[in-house]
Design a protein around this motif. Structure first.
Motif, PDB file in Angstrom:
ATOM      1  N   GLY A 151      16.345  35.062  45.738  1.00 22.57           N
ATOM      2  CA  GLY A 151      15.262  35.649  46.510  1.00 22.57           C
ATOM      3  C   GLY A 151      14.853  34.810  47.715  1.00 22.57           C
ATOM      4  N   ALA A 152      13.725  35.200  48.301  1.00 22.36           N
ATOM      5  CA  ALA A 152      13.225  34.509  49.489  1.00 22.36           C
ATOM      6  C   ALA A 152      12.831  33.081  49.164  1.00 22.36           C
ATOM      7  N   ARG A 153      12.261  32.875  47.978  1.00 19.35           N
ATOM      8  CA  ARG A 153      11.889  31.518  47.584  1.00 19.35           C
ATOM      9  C   ARG A 153      13.124  30.631  47.459  1.00 19.35           C
ATOM     10  N   GLY A 154      14.215  31.208  46.976  1.00 17.90           N
ATOM     11  CA  GLY A 154      15.448  30.444  46.857  1.00 17.90           C
ATOM     12  C   GLY A 154      15.960  29.963  48.196  1.00 17.90           C
ATOM     13  N   GLU A 155      15.763  30.752  49.234  1.00 18.92           N
ATOM     14  CA  GLU A 155      16.196  30.337  50.571  1.00 18.92           C
ATOM     15  C   GLU A 155      15.406  29.118  51.033  1.00 18.92           C
ATOM     16  N   ARG A 156      14.113  29.109  50.764  1.00 18.72           N
ATOM     17  CA  ARG A 156      13.295  27.943  51.108  1.00 18.72           C
ATOM     18  C   ARG A 156      13.756  26.708  50.340  1.00 18.72           C
ATOM     19  N   LEU A 157      14.049  26.899  49.057  1.00 17.80           N
ATOM     20  CA  LEU A 157      14.483  25.775  48.243  1.00 17.80           C
ATOM     21  C   LEU A 157      15.822  25.234  48.714  1.00 17.80           C
ATOM     22  N   ARG A 158      16.736  26.131  49.100  1.00 16.89           N
ATOM     23  CA  ARG A 158      18.034  25.669  49.604  1.00 16.89           C
ATOM     24  C   ARG A 158      17.868  24.888  50.904  1.00 16.89           C
ATOM     25  N   THR A 159      16.956  25.343  51.752  1.00  9.28           N
ATOM     26  CA  THR A 159      16.702  24.626  53.000  1.00  9.28           C
ATOM     27  C   THR A 159      16.162  23.227  52.723  1.00  9.28           C
ATOM     28  N   ALA A 160      15.223  23.147  51.788  1.00  8.17           N
ATOM     29  CA  ALA A 160      14.642  21.850  51.453  1.00  8.17           C
ATOM     30  C   ALA A 160      15.679  20.925  50.811  1.00  8.17           C
ATOM     31  N   LEU A 161      16.462  21.458  49.878  1.00  8.02           N
ATOM     32  CA  LEU A 161      17.457  20.630  49.205  1.00  8.02           C
ATOM     33  C   LEU A 161      18.512  20.148  50.185  1.00  8.02           C
ATOM     34  N   SER A 162      18.918  21.002  51.110  1.00  6.27           N
ATOM     35  CA  SER A 162      19.904  20.599  52.107  1.00  6.27           C
ATOM     36  C   SER A 162      19.384  19.453  52.962  1.00  6.27           C
ATOM     37  N   ALA A 163      18.097  19.530  53.348  1.00  2.11           N
ATOM     38  CA  ALA A 163      17.513  18.461  54.163  1.00  2.11           C
ATOM     39  C   ALA A 163      17.429  17.156  53.373  1.00  2.11           C
ATOM     40  N   ALA A 164      17.085  17.254  52.089  1.00  2.00           N
ATOM     41  CA  ALA A 164      16.986  16.040  51.271  1.00  2.00           C
ATOM     42  C   ALA A 164      18.352  15.397  51.067  1.00  2.00           C
ATOM     43  N   GLN A 165      19.363  16.198  50.808  1.00  2.99           N
ATOM     44  CA  GLN A 165      20.693  15.653  50.574  1.00  2.99           C
ATOM     45  C   GLN A 165      21.371  15.197  51.860  1.00  2.99           C
ATOM     46  N   GLU A 166      20.872  15.652  52.991  1.00  2.00           N
ATOM     47  CA  GLU A 166      21.413  15.181  54.267  1.00  2.00           C
ATOM     48  C   GLU A 166      21.130  13.691  54.456  1.00  2.00           C
ATOM     49  N   ILE A 167      19.945  13.234  54.015  1.00  2.00           N
ATOM     50  CA  ILE A 167      19.587  11.823  54.183  1.00  2.00           C
ATOM     51  C   ILE A 167      19.786  11.022  52.896  1.00  2.00           C
ATOM     52  N   CYS A 168      19.907  11.736  51.769  1.00  2.00           N
ATOM     53  CA  CYS A 168      20.112  11.067  50.480  1.00  2.00           C
ATOM     54  C   CYS A 168      21.128  11.886  49.688  1.00  2.00           C
TER      55      CYS A 168
ATOM     56  N   ILE B  67      12.953   5.500  49.894  1.00  2.00           N
ATOM     57  CA  ILE B  67      14.392   5.547  49.671  1.00  2.00           C
ATOM     58  C   ILE B  67      15.111   5.971  50.944  1.00  2.00           C
ATOM     59  N   ALA B  68      14.684   7.066  51.569  1.00  2.00           N
ATOM     60  CA  ALA B  68      15.290   7.539  52.814  1.00  2.00           C
ATOM     61  C   ALA B  68      14.312   8.471  53.513  1.00  2.00           C
ATOM     62  N   ASP B  69      14.500   8.638  54.820  1.00  2.00           N
ATOM     63  CA  ASP B  69      13.620   9.536  55.565  1.00  2.00           C
ATOM     64  C   ASP B  69      14.308  10.003  56.834  1.00  2.00           C
ATOM     65  N   ASP B  70      13.809  11.073  57.382  1.00  4.52           N
ATOM     66  CA  ASP B  70      14.264  11.604  58.660  1.00  4.52           C
ATOM     67  C   ASP B  70      13.069  12.263  59.349  1.00  4.52           C
ATOM     68  N   PRO B  71      12.463  11.595  60.328  1.00  9.26           N
ATOM     69  CA  PRO B  71      11.285  12.174  60.987  1.00  9.26           C
ATOM     70  C   PRO B  71      11.609  13.428  61.788  1.00  9.26           C
ATOM     71  N   HIS B  72      12.851  13.595  62.219  1.00  4.14           N
ATOM     72  CA  HIS B  72      13.203  14.769  63.019  1.00  4.14           C
ATOM     73  C   HIS B  72      13.167  16.052  62.189  1.00  4.14           C
ATOM     74  N   SER B  73      13.630  15.974  60.947  1.00  2.63           N
ATOM     75  CA  SER B  73      13.589  17.144  60.074  1.00  2.63           C
ATOM     76  C   SER B  73      12.353  17.164  59.187  1.00  2.63           C
ATOM     77  N   GLY B  74      11.559  16.082  59.248  1.00  2.15           N
ATOM     78  CA  GLY B  74      10.367  16.016  58.415  1.00  2.15           C
ATOM     79  C   GLY B  74      10.678  15.898  56.942  1.00  2.15           C
ATOM     80  N   THR B  75      11.675  15.065  56.596  1.00  3.62           N
ATOM     81  CA  THR B  75      12.104  14.914  55.206  1.00  3.62           C
ATOM     82  C   THR B  75      11.862  13.485  54.745  1.00  3.62           C
ATOM     83  N   LEU B  76      11.338  13.364  53.556  1.00  2.00           N
ATOM     84  CA  LEU B  76      10.986  12.057  53.010  1.00  2.00           C
ATOM     85  C   LEU B  76      11.411  11.996  51.557  1.00  2.00           C
ATOM     86  N   VAL B  77      12.109  10.921  51.168  1.00  2.00           N
ATOM     87  CA  VAL B  77      12.518  10.705  49.785  1.00  2.00           C
ATOM     88  C   VAL B  77      11.976   9.347  49.349  1.00  2.00           C
TER      89      VAL B  77
END
Length: 366
Positions: free
Chosen positions: A51-68, A134-144
């Motif tokens: 569903g639509a929520r899954g798309e948001r989760l995939r976007t978030a997970l992709s951003a997190a795994q990009e830096i970690c 652990i890791a971060d990316d200010p451009h994508s707004g992702t923080l681990v």
């Protein structure tokens, strides 16, 4: 990609246990102790990407795994508003990933400020417990960051039941230590313009002419002779119980989006405003502010008046939203959400009147 400048060392392999509801999942700490939460829950780690929520989760997970790349999600902590928070494993460590869905949205600057705070804490540790970066990316707004064992101090902005007196004393002591810290110059911003804050609330009709005049008199007195600027103190900026983890080793502060320089006593005023069911702790907070002398008392009162005015605005908006709902949703104690918010609003108005009387008394002593 911006990995943390120094690695996070874990003495023991953490294990995720329990079902995450309003509070975080527990893990074993570095001494091997287990939190007092139930054992593993069947199905933990299964995240629904449909569903639509899954798309948001995939976007978030992709951003997190990009830096970690080693980050593996286990559970969703929060999926509301502009960001998603996931809990999982980063290699052998438990970790939390906070991902901004729209890096160009209105929350982008605050997320980048939080990333700046965690970067600063790598080399300049504050005298309060904070999760390690652990890791971060200010451009994508992702923080681990590392996961910290413990339970959240409150699941609501204004909790209906506060933690124990001992836990609240621990939170107050941690706030006082944090407020005494002097981070490097130029890292954290001047978070508030008090004259502009007063002018804004006055233009909205939330403060009378006398209210503004009384607070301006206190601010003028805080500047002192020969000084043009107000005294400043480093504050968390959102020191509510919902941003504190009650961990075995003491309170841990999270959500550093609002960290910066404030008038002294801002964190104390923020904590006081949400402790309506803990009058003894409120008295201790007031005594802590008064221990700094007349300047500390006056700064605390100005902060308290402005913070309570903001909380009243937020609560009034919540009441209006509740009135537009077709059916009231029952909450704890048999009250509907709207009724609960109206009771909270009444209490906030009482607190606001108390702060006004204290400010007028303080002006009269000058």
């Amino acid at each position: 990609m911006y990995p943390a400048p120094s690695p996070v060392v874990s003495r023991a392999r953490p294990r995720l246990i329990g079902q995450l509801g309003a509070a975080p999942v527990g893990v074993a700490d570095d001494r091997g102790r287990r939190p007092r939460r139930p054992g593993p829950t069947p199905g933990a780690g299964r995240i629904d990407f449909s569903g639509a929520r899954g798309e948001r989760l995939r976007t978030a997970l992709s951003a997190a795994q990009e830096i970690c790349p080693e980050f593996t999600p286990v559970q969703v902590v929060r999926d509301a508003g502009p960001s998603i928070v996931l809990i999982g494993m980063a290699g052998r460590r438990a970790a939390v990933a906070k991902c901004l869905i729209d890096p160009t949205g209105p929350r982008a600057d605050r997320t980048r400020q939080e990333i700046t705070a965690y970067r600063t804490f790598v080399h300049h540790r504050p005298p309060a417990r904070v999760p390690r970066l652990i890791a971060d990316d200010p451009h994508s707004g992702t923080l681990v960051v590392e996961f910290t064992p413990g339970r959240v101090g409150a699941t609501r902005r204004h909790p209906t039941s506060a933690p124990s007196a001992g836990e609240l004393r621990g939170v107050l002591g941690a706030i006082c230590r944090l407020n005494s810290w002097r981070p490097p110059d130029g890292v954290f911003p001047e978070a508030v313009s008090y004259p502009a804050w007063l002018a804004r609330y006055h233009s909205l009709g939330l403060l009378t002419d006398r209210d503004v005049g009384d607070m301006q008199a206190l601010l003028h007195g805080l500047c002192g002779r020969g000084r043009q600027e107000l005294p400043r103190q480093f504050c968390h900026g959102a020191a509510r119980l919902s941003h504190v983890l009650l961990a075995p080793g003491g309170p841990v502060f999270v959500s550093w989006e609002s960290a910066g320089w404030y008038l002294p006593g801002y964190d104390l005023a923020t904590l006081w405003s949400v402790l309506g069911d803990a009058p003894l702790m409120r008295r201790q907070i007031s005594q802590t502010a008064q221990a700094a002398g007349v300047p500390g008392r006056d700064a605390f009162l100005v902060n308290l008046m402005l913070v309570l005015t903001r909380e009243i605005r937020i609560c009034e908006e919540a009441v209006q939203r509740a009135m537009r709902r077709p059916m009231a949703t029952p909450v704890g104690g048999g009250l509907s959400y709207g009724e609960e918010q109206r009771l909270l609003l009444r209490r906030l108005h009482d607190d606001w009147a108390l702060a006004r009387r204290a400010i007028r008394a303080a002006v009269g002593t000058r």
